[in-house]
Enzyme design. Structure first.
Site, PDB file in Angstrom:
ATOM      1  N   ASP A  85       0.864  -1.176   0.000  1.00  0.00           N
ATOM      2  CA  ASP A  85       0.000   0.000   0.000  1.00  0.00           C
ATOM      3  C   ASP A  85       0.909   1.236   0.000  1.00  0.00           C
ATOM      4  O   ASP A  85       2.082   1.147   0.358  1.00  0.00           O
ATOM      5  CB  ASP A  85      -0.890  -0.030   1.244  1.00  0.00           C
ATOM      6  N   ASP A 138      -1.855  -0.882   5.995  1.00  0.00           N
ATOM      7  CA  ASP A 138      -1.910  -0.340   7.354  1.00  0.00           C
ATOM      8  C   ASP A 138      -3.305   0.041   7.823  1.00  0.00           C
ATOM      9  O   ASP A 138      -3.456   0.423   8.973  1.00  0.00           O
ATOM     10  CB  ASP A 138      -1.019   0.900   7.455  1.00  0.00           C
ATOM     11  N   ASP A 171      -7.594  -1.918   3.941  1.00  0.00           N
ATOM     12  CA  ASP A 171      -6.724  -2.968   3.429  1.00  0.00           C
ATOM     13  C   ASP A 171      -7.115  -4.360   3.924  1.00  0.00           C
ATOM     14  O   ASP A 171      -6.528  -5.352   3.495  1.00  0.00           O
ATOM     15  CB  ASP A 171      -5.267  -2.688   3.834  1.00  0.00           C
TER      16      ASP A 171
END
Length: 638
Positions: free
Chosen positions: A339, A532, A536
């Site tokens: 990410d 994080d 996600d």
């Protein structure tokens, strides 16, 4: 911790006892018994050859040192479990007594048990690195109720109550500092060695220690949902999931042991039947040596202990691995998808430009965006509120907010509808007139009319570029998957030296991309994702291996992740990969060493060139060396 010892520690579980704050010393009694057995054995050896008490002393030494093995062997036989190390040791020593080799029978059991005690001590050292996390557990909470301070269990504190933390005390529950300032020690949670500043308005996590300040903290989570409770849960169950290597060793032992017994029987019986000058006693003795040598202790103990050592070593470096199977996958990452925001970049946005539409003032665009984002915790929302000098506020009657994952905010107040998000969100409502900007853009519309855009910047984390260089050496493919604008994602990728980057992805889009990466990877290769945030969670759940970055504050991410990095440093991923690979190398060394030594001594034993003492070394000695080697991961430093 086993289910049975949630309330009361089991008799032989030192980890559980430590968790409950109790002390157990079963090893002390064990060493006393072995010391007595050793004295009796030595006395028997020193007595004259014709001494009538020699045999009783050998038997007493044997029973004191090996009584537990005999009992376990009998219990297993009753349950139909014939072939384990207890059974092998029992029949080997009984046979030695039967052919008059009393000293060797007693010595085999005595040294076997000494080896077992040393192995247990080594295993305890490995466990201690995990058990040390139990020190995180706060013993009490000072809660302010009706103007008075009460000392209660952390489990009894409710959300919204105010707790008091004095200098040197541990924060009991996650919360926000209402008043007070000073420094807090977060090393047990994040690995950060230096105390960090603490002041009113700052969030603090359970398990931190107030170094020099008195803090009043408003509780935001119950103890069961606090960061420290999550970490302890992970630690207590870290070794519960077996790796494929551990499962292989378990299956291997089930097949190996009966095969060894069958071969030993053939060694004892066939030579005397085939060769006229072959002595049954000689070949029976060699068969007993064969049995002692062939005990699979070194493999059965050292492999799981190696994984446990790796998990403990990773924990010392601020990396929590949920089980041996995940440590093994971490070592075999082929593709790593990352990410962007909060993982590669600082996640601290700053409004760099406000670009209004024709006929609209920049201040109006900023104020509209702040109204919409005033109920969000997203880093972009915080940046917009900061630029507008506004505060996050609760919803009032007549207001509603719908946060569309990967798109933005739909805010309603009466007939007024404000949209603040990416171009997809405005296109969904038929808004036109958006123009692309640089970096991350938030487009703003009111009642279907485009008002303008805000451009935000997000810098890469310190050390991110060097971390990417390290990761490129460790994995075959490095990819960025982000919900941010493609232009912003591409900019970050270029700065960090990553060639593959995909932006504008909704959570479902990230899942699709990961599935595509998995499909394109070689068979058996591991595709990992590091993220994080709560958005996600779906892709973390889908990846072969899920790594949560800085996930102490994200319940969804910590639940979905297989590996939890206790800080938001991307460098920890490279450190975790190196630790896992070193651990697997050590485990392979143990397997090769144990099999090679056993094969050599087995061959010597069958040829009559190895006695029972060599057999003891091939079993106990090899086991101890393998276990000692398995502890090396505990001392890995990254």
């Amino acid at each position: 911790m086993s289910q049975d010892c949630k309330q009361t520690p089991c008799h032989d579980c030192s980890a559980c006892a430590a968790a409950h704050g109790q002390e157990t010393h079963p090893e002390e009694n064990g060493w006393k018994k072995l010391a007595l057995a050793a004295v009796l054995f030595a006395a028997a050896l020193l007595l004259p050859a014709e001494g009538w008490v020699k045999l009783p002393l050998y038997i007493l030494s044997y029973l004191i040192s090996g009584g537990e093995v005999l009992v376990k062997s009998l219990q297993n036989i009753r349950q139909g479990k014939f072939f384990d190390e207890n059974f092998l040791m029992t029949i080997a020593t009984f046979g030695a007594f039967a052919i008059g080799e009393y000293p060797e029978a007693a010595a085999v059991m005595l040294f076997y048990q000494i080896g077992e005690m040393l192995q247990e001590a080594a295993a305890g050292k490995s466990r201690s690195s995990i058990v040390k996390l139990m020190d995180l557990r706060p013993d009490f909470a000072r809660v302010i109720r009706n103007g008075k301070e009460e000392k209660v269990s952390p489990q009894d504190v409710q959300i919204g109550e105010t707790t008091l933390v004095l200098p040197g005390e541990r924060v009991a529950l996650d919360g926000v500092i209402l008043s007070g300032s000073g420094h807090i020690d977060t090393s047990a949670l994040t690995g950060e060695s230096r105390p960090v500043g603490a002041k009113a308005g700052q969030e603090v996590l359970a398990g931190c220690i107030s170094v020099d300040g008195t803090l009043h903290i408003r509780t935001q989570k119950t103890y069961a949902h606090s960061a420290v409770a999550k970490i302890l849960e992970l630690a207590e169950h870290a070794a519960s999931k077996k790796s494929s290597a551990e499962k292989f060793i378990t299956r291997f032992a089930r097949i190996y042991t009966p095969a060894v017994v069958a071969v030993a029987v053939l060694v004892a019986v066939i030579p005397p039947l085939v060769w006229a000058d072959a002595s049954f006693k000689t070949w029976f003795y060699r068969a007993l040596i064969f049995l002692v040598i062939s005990c699979p202790c070194a493999l059965v103990l050292s492999v799981p202990l190696g994984f446990f050592g790796g998990i403990g070593g990773a924990a010392k470096n601020g990396i929590l691995i949920k089980g041996g199977s995940y440590l093994e996958r971490l070592a075999h990452i082929y593709t790593l998808a990352l990410d962007k925001t909060g993982t590669l970049t600082q996640g601290v946005f700053e409004v760099t430009a406000v670009v209004p539409a024709d006929g609209v003032q920049a201040q109006e665009v900023l104020e509209l965006a702040a109204r919409a984002e005033g109920h969000s915790n997203h880093p972009v929302a915080k940046a917009i509120l900061h630029a507008a000098k506004a505060q996050k506020r609760p919803l009032t009657e007549g207001e509603s907010v719908l946060e569309r994952a990967g798109e933005g905010i739909e805010y309603k107040q009466g007939q007024d509808v404000i949209l603040a998000g990416n171009a997809r969100l405005l296109e969904r409502f038929g808004v036109e007139g958006m123009q692309a900007g640089s970096g991350t853009c938030v487009y703003v519309a009111q009642n279907g009319v485009y008002k303008g855009r805000l451009e935000l910047g997000d810098m890469p984390k310190p050390g991110a570029k060097e971390a990417v260089k390290q990761l490129k050496k460790l994995v075959k493919e490095l990819v960025i998957l982000s919900g941010d604008q493609p232009s912003a994602v591409e900019k970050t990728a270029q700065e960090l030296g990553i060639t593959k980057a995909y932006g504008g992805l909704l959570p479902a889009g990230k899942v699709e991309k990961v599935e595509e990466l998995i499909a394109n990877a070689p068979k058996g290769a591991v595709t990992a994702f590091a993220g994080d945030g709560i958005n996600d969670a779906p892709v973390l759940a889908r990846a072969d291996l899920a790594l949560a970055m800085g996930a102490l504050g994200s319940d969804a991410a910590i639940e979905a992740a297989d590996v939890v990095l206790m800080t938001d440093e991307i460098q920890k991923i490279a450190a975790g990969i190196r630790i896992s690979r070193k651990t697997l190398r050590i485990i392979k060394q143990n397997v090769v060493f144990a099999l090679a030594v056993k094969a050599g001594v087995l061959a010597l034993g069958v040829m009559g060139m190895a006695n029972m003492w060599a057999a003891v070394f091939a079993d106990v000695g090899v086991s101890l060396l393998a276990v000692a080697n398995s502890l090396r991961p505990l001392y890995f430093k990254e």
